[in-house]
Design a protein around this motif. Structure first.
Motif, PDB file in Angstrom:
ATOM      1  N   VAL A 112       1.123  -0.912  -0.509  1.00 41.19           N
ATOM      2  CA  VAL A 112       0.398  -0.099  -0.018  1.00 41.19           C
ATOM      3  C   VAL A 112       0.927   1.585   0.116  1.00 41.19           C
ATOM      4  O   VAL A 112       1.898   1.274   0.324  1.00 41.19           O
ATOM      5  N   THR A 113       0.361   2.208  -0.671  1.00 38.71           N
ATOM      6  CA  THR A 113       0.977   3.402  -0.522  1.00 38.71           C
ATOM      7  C   THR A 113       0.765   4.414   0.606  1.00 38.71           C
ATOM      8  O   THR A 113       1.862   5.403   0.442  1.00 38.71           O
ATOM      9  N   ASN A 114       0.814   3.788   2.037  1.00 40.25           N
ATOM     10  CA  ASN A 114       0.238   5.122   2.838  1.00 40.25           C
ATOM     11  C   ASN A 114       0.609   3.798   4.243  1.00 40.25           C
ATOM     12  O   ASN A 114       0.080   3.136   4.649  1.00 40.25           O
ATOM     13  N   PRO A 115       1.298   3.370   4.515  1.00 39.27           N
ATOM     14  CA  PRO A 115       1.533   2.009   5.469  1.00 39.27           C
ATOM     15  C   PRO A 115       1.916   2.219   6.376  1.00 39.27           C
ATOM     16  O   PRO A 115       2.542   3.703   6.536  1.00 39.27           O
ATOM     17  N   ASP A 116       1.850   1.866   7.471  1.00 34.06           N
ATOM     18  CA  ASP A 116       1.800   1.685   8.927  1.00 34.06           C
ATOM     19  C   ASP A 116       3.964   0.841   9.091  1.00 34.06           C
ATOM     20  O   ASP A 116       4.523   1.774   9.965  1.00 34.06           O
ATOM     21  N   VAL A 117       3.321  -0.329   7.899  1.00 30.58           N
ATOM     22  CA  VAL A 117       5.159  -0.369   8.820  1.00 30.58           C
ATOM     23  C   VAL A 117       5.643  -0.820   7.083  1.00 30.58           C
ATOM     24  O   VAL A 117       5.160  -1.197   5.859  1.00 30.58           O
ATOM     25  N   LEU A 118       7.349  -0.286   6.426  1.00 32.22           N
ATOM     26  CA  LEU A 118       7.783  -0.952   6.196  1.00 32.22           C
ATOM     27  C   LEU A 118       8.631  -2.256   6.312  1.00 32.22           C
ATOM     28  O   LEU A 118       9.057  -2.033   6.778  1.00 32.22           O
ATOM     29  N   VAL A 119       8.885  -3.617   5.701  1.00 30.85           N
ATOM     30  CA  VAL A 119       9.187  -4.554   5.656  1.00 30.85           C
ATOM     31  C   VAL A 119      10.010  -5.005   4.441  1.00 30.85           C
ATOM     32  O   VAL A 119      10.070  -4.226   3.930  1.00 30.85           O
ATOM     33  N   ILE A 120      11.666  -4.468   4.906  1.00 32.66           N
ATOM     34  CA  ILE A 120      12.888  -4.799   3.750  1.00 32.66           C
ATOM     35  C   ILE A 120      13.326  -6.398   4.231  1.00 32.66           C
ATOM     36  O   ILE A 120      13.860  -6.339   5.662  1.00 32.66           O
ATOM     37  N   GLY A 121      13.713  -6.911   2.761  1.00 30.86           N
ATOM     38  CA  GLY A 121      14.232  -7.922   3.268  1.00 30.86           C
ATOM     39  C   GLY A 121      16.090  -7.916   2.178  1.00 30.86           C
ATOM     40  O   GLY A 121      15.997  -6.616   2.926  1.00 30.86           O
ATOM     41  N   GLN A 171      11.861   5.223  -1.736  1.00 29.27           N
ATOM     42  CA  GLN A 171      10.858   5.341  -1.360  1.00 29.27           C
ATOM     43  C   GLN A 171      10.586   5.018   0.074  1.00 29.27           C
ATOM     44  O   GLN A 171       9.714   5.833   0.704  1.00 29.27           O
ATOM     45  N   ILE A 172      11.354   5.085   1.423  1.00 24.70           N
ATOM     46  CA  ILE A 172      10.483   5.351   2.502  1.00 24.70           C
ATOM     47  C   ILE A 172      10.380   7.046   2.171  1.00 24.70           C
ATOM     48  O   ILE A 172       9.367   7.311   3.081  1.00 24.70           O
ATOM     49  N   LYS A 173      11.154   7.646   1.925  1.00 24.65           N
ATOM     50  CA  LYS A 173      10.718   9.069   1.759  1.00 24.65           C
ATOM     51  C   LYS A 173       9.334   9.346   1.026  1.00 24.65           C
ATOM     52  O   LYS A 173       8.519  10.007   1.565  1.00 24.65           O
ATOM     53  N   ILE A 174       8.852   8.574  -0.177  1.00 23.07           N
ATOM     54  CA  ILE A 174       7.864   8.933  -0.437  1.00 23.07           C
ATOM     55  C   ILE A 174       6.349   7.901   0.227  1.00 23.07           C
ATOM     56  O   ILE A 174       5.207   8.584   0.799  1.00 23.07           O
ATOM     57  N   LEU A 175       6.579   7.050   1.229  1.00 24.63           N
ATOM     58  CA  LEU A 175       6.190   6.201   1.712  1.00 24.63           C
ATOM     59  C   LEU A 175       5.945   6.948   2.531  1.00 24.63           C
ATOM     60  O   LEU A 175       4.505   6.527   3.329  1.00 24.63           O
ATOM     61  N   LYS A 176       7.008   6.895   3.974  1.00 29.00           N
ATOM     62  CA  LYS A 176       6.469   7.660   5.578  1.00 29.00           C
ATOM     63  C   LYS A 176       6.059   6.405   6.327  1.00 29.00           C
ATOM     64  O   LYS A 176       5.055   6.891   6.658  1.00 29.00           O
ATOM     65  N   PRO A 177       6.927   5.201   6.779  1.00 29.89           N
ATOM     66  CA  PRO A 177       5.883   4.433   7.062  1.00 29.89           C
ATOM     67  C   PRO A 177       6.446   4.870   8.718  1.00 29.89           C
ATOM     68  O   PRO A 177       6.970   5.666   9.077  1.00 29.89           O
ATOM     69  N   LYS A 178       5.135   4.307   9.393  1.00 29.12           N
ATOM     70  CA  LYS A 178       5.459   4.558  10.600  1.00 29.12           C
ATOM     71  C   LYS A 178       6.716   4.181  11.269  1.00 29.12           C
ATOM     72  O   LYS A 178       6.815   4.284  12.518  1.00 29.12           O
ATOM     73  N   MET A 179       6.643   2.827  11.006  1.00 31.36           N
ATOM     74  CA  MET A 179       8.091   1.709  11.382  1.00 31.36           C
ATOM     75  C   MET A 179       8.417   1.038  10.260  1.00 31.36           C
ATOM     76  O   MET A 179       7.779   0.769   9.171  1.00 31.36           O
ATOM     77  N   ILE A 180       9.345   0.027  10.479  1.00 31.26           N
ATOM     78  CA  ILE A 180      10.487  -0.445   9.888  1.00 31.26           C
ATOM     79  C   ILE A 180      10.562  -1.230  10.360  1.00 31.26           C
ATOM     80  O   ILE A 180      11.545  -1.886  11.259  1.00 31.26           O
ATOM     81  N   LEU A 181      10.549  -2.704   9.645  1.00 27.78           N
ATOM     82  CA  LEU A 181      10.694  -4.147  10.060  1.00 27.78           C
ATOM     83  C   LEU A 181      12.119  -4.388   9.152  1.00 27.78           C
ATOM     84  O   LEU A 181      12.044  -5.105   7.468  1.00 27.78           O
ATOM     85  N   CYS A 182      12.932  -5.080   9.338  1.00 26.08           N
ATOM     86  CA  CYS A 182      14.461  -6.030   8.603  1.00 26.08           C
ATOM     87  C   CYS A 182      14.220  -6.763   8.959  1.00 26.08           C
ATOM     88  O   CYS A 182      13.976  -7.122  10.200  1.00 26.08           O
ATOM     89  N   MET A 183      14.420  -7.569   7.710  1.00 23.61           N
ATOM     90  CA  MET A 183      14.482  -8.432   7.810  1.00 23.61           C
ATOM     91  C   MET A 183      15.856  -8.631   7.668  1.00 23.61           C
ATOM     92  O   MET A 183      15.946  -9.575   6.291  1.00 23.61           O
ATOM     93  N   GLY A 184      16.453  -9.891   8.695  1.00 26.46           N
ATOM     94  CA  GLY A 184      17.970 -10.648   8.502  1.00 26.46           C
ATOM     95  C   GLY A 184      18.238  -9.342   8.737  1.00 26.46           C
ATOM     96  O   GLY A 184      18.684  -8.773   8.634  1.00 26.46           O
ATOM     97  N   ARG A 185      20.402 -10.173   8.508  1.00 25.38           N
ATOM     98  CA  ARG A 185      21.619 -10.100   8.637  1.00 25.38           C
ATOM     99  C   ARG A 185      21.575  -8.576   7.393  1.00 25.38           C
ATOM    100  O   ARG A 185      22.245  -7.442   7.808  1.00 25.38           O
ATOM    101  N   ILE A 186      21.413  -9.099   6.309  1.00 32.89           N
ATOM    102  CA  ILE A 186      21.971  -7.668   5.198  1.00 32.89           C
ATOM    103  C   ILE A 186      20.881  -6.781   5.744  1.00 32.89           C
ATOM    104  O   ILE A 186      21.494  -5.431   5.143  1.00 32.89           O
ATOM    105  N   SER A 187      19.844  -7.033   5.247  1.00 30.99           N
ATOM    106  CA  SER A 187      19.083  -5.752   6.007  1.00 30.99           C
ATOM    107  C   SER A 187      18.705  -4.886   7.087  1.00 30.99           C
ATOM    108  O   SER A 187      19.490  -3.755   6.676  1.00 30.99           O
ATOM    109  N   GLY A 188      19.013  -5.860   7.853  1.00 28.82           N
ATOM    110  CA  GLY A 188      19.323  -5.241   9.252  1.00 28.82           C
ATOM    111  C   GLY A 188      21.631  -3.394   8.754  1.00 28.82           C
ATOM    112  O   GLY A 188      21.321  -2.743   9.797  1.00 28.82           O
ATOM    113  N   GLN A 189      22.168  -4.504   8.342  1.00 30.29           N
ATOM    114  CA  GLN A 189      23.057  -4.156   8.495  1.00 30.29           C
ATOM    115  C   GLN A 189      23.258  -2.423   7.730  1.00 30.29           C
ATOM    116  O   GLN A 189      24.283  -1.669   8.385  1.00 30.29           O
ATOM    117  N   LYS A 190      22.316  -2.817   6.604  1.00 34.62           N
ATOM    118  CA  LYS A 190      22.972  -2.102   5.785  1.00 34.62           C
ATOM    119  C   LYS A 190      22.353  -0.766   6.261  1.00 34.62           C
ATOM    120  O   LYS A 190      21.973   0.825   6.248  1.00 34.62           O
TER     121      LYS A 190
END
Length: 267
Positions: free
Chosen positions: A111-120, A188-207
């Motif tokens: 969705v374009t106005n998400p509560d959460v951005l999930v990053i893999g 994408q983060i600046k456009i979507l303005k999520p309320k929270m971000i959930l990173c899935m795994g090492r690569i995502s979180g470290q970056k």
């Protein structure tokens, strides 16, 4: 000179520069130009198309990467860039070597106005075939994990990756590939303005946190990315390989949901 020959020279120069700078890829080499066979080296189309477009003021981009986001036109002063506009630019990207081996680009979905951005991390085989994020076995598990805390890509989430093209044989994306693609995620983060971000795994979180700490130390804690609460948990693929990780991942998700509820109540 052929375009592929120019790309090879570009990559050789970039690697030499990185070695001379302790592994750091300088701004001059972060994005590969779109080379052509006729000898011209035009600016990347993504930058040219977006030069006069922007979105409204939102979260400030990180200072060390804001220039690359600005190259996408994500700055103040003109008409709004939509997530769809950005996706069309991502689909044309040839900024790194992954463009040569991909089947489809995977810009992201939700969705374009998400509560959460999930990053893999990046697309796998199924994602590369379909052009959609998290649609294989790990994707099925991710959807179940999100549903367990009342999240869904069709109603309140957007799902993206650090890199938008599949690394061959599902290897980890190289640092230079992550750098070449990261401005898209910033945008994408600046456009979507999520309320929270959930990173899935090492690569995502470290970056996202610019760290080398192992995922076992990062998971379950709250961090911030430009003022947005961020949590890291285990990647669904890791849970498929190791059933013992499911319980700590579930604890992470419950904590994440409680924080989201707190933010939503404060609106």
């Amino acid at each position: 000179m052929k375009a592929i020959e120019k790309e090879l020279i570009f990559n050789l120069l970039k690697n030499a520069s990185a070695q001379a700078n302790g592994g750091f890829v300088t701004a001059s080499f972060k994005n590969m130009p779109l080379f052509e066979d006729d000898g011209s080296i035009p600016e990347p189309e993504v930058a040219a198309d977006a030069a006069n477009s922007t979105i409204e003021e939102g979260a400030t981009l990180q200072s060390d990467t804001s220039s690359s986001a600005d190259s996408l036109g994500i700055q103040s002063g003109a008409t709004a860039v939509t997530i769809e506009n950005l996706a069309s630019k991502i689909l044309k990207c040839t900024h790194c070597q992954l463009a040569r081996t991909r089947t489809n680009v995977v810009p992201g979905e939700g969705v374009t106005n998400p509560d959460v951005l999930v990053i893999g991390e990046g697309p796998g085989y199924d994602e590369d075939m379909q052009g959609r994020p998290f649609v294989g076995k790990a994707g099925i598990l991710l959807d179940k994990m999100l549903a367990a805390i009342q999240l869904d890509r069709k109603s309140n989430c957007f799902i993206a990756n650090i890199v938008k093209c599949r690394p061959p044989q599902n290897r980890d994306p190289f640092p230079e590939e992550q750098e070449a693609c990261f401005s898209y995620l910033e945008a994408q983060i600046k456009i979507l303005k999520p309320k929270m971000i959930l990173c899935m795994g090492r690569i995502s979180g470290q970056k996202m946190l610019n760290t080398t700490e192992p995922v076992g130390k990062l998971r379950g804690n709250f961090f911030e990315y430009n003022g947005i609460p961020l949590m890291i948990t285990y990647h669904p693929s890791a849970l498929l390989r190791n059933q013992e990780l499911k319980r700590p991942a579930w604890e992470d998700l419950k904590k994440f949901r409680a924080k989201l509820d707190e933010l939503l109540k404060g609106q």
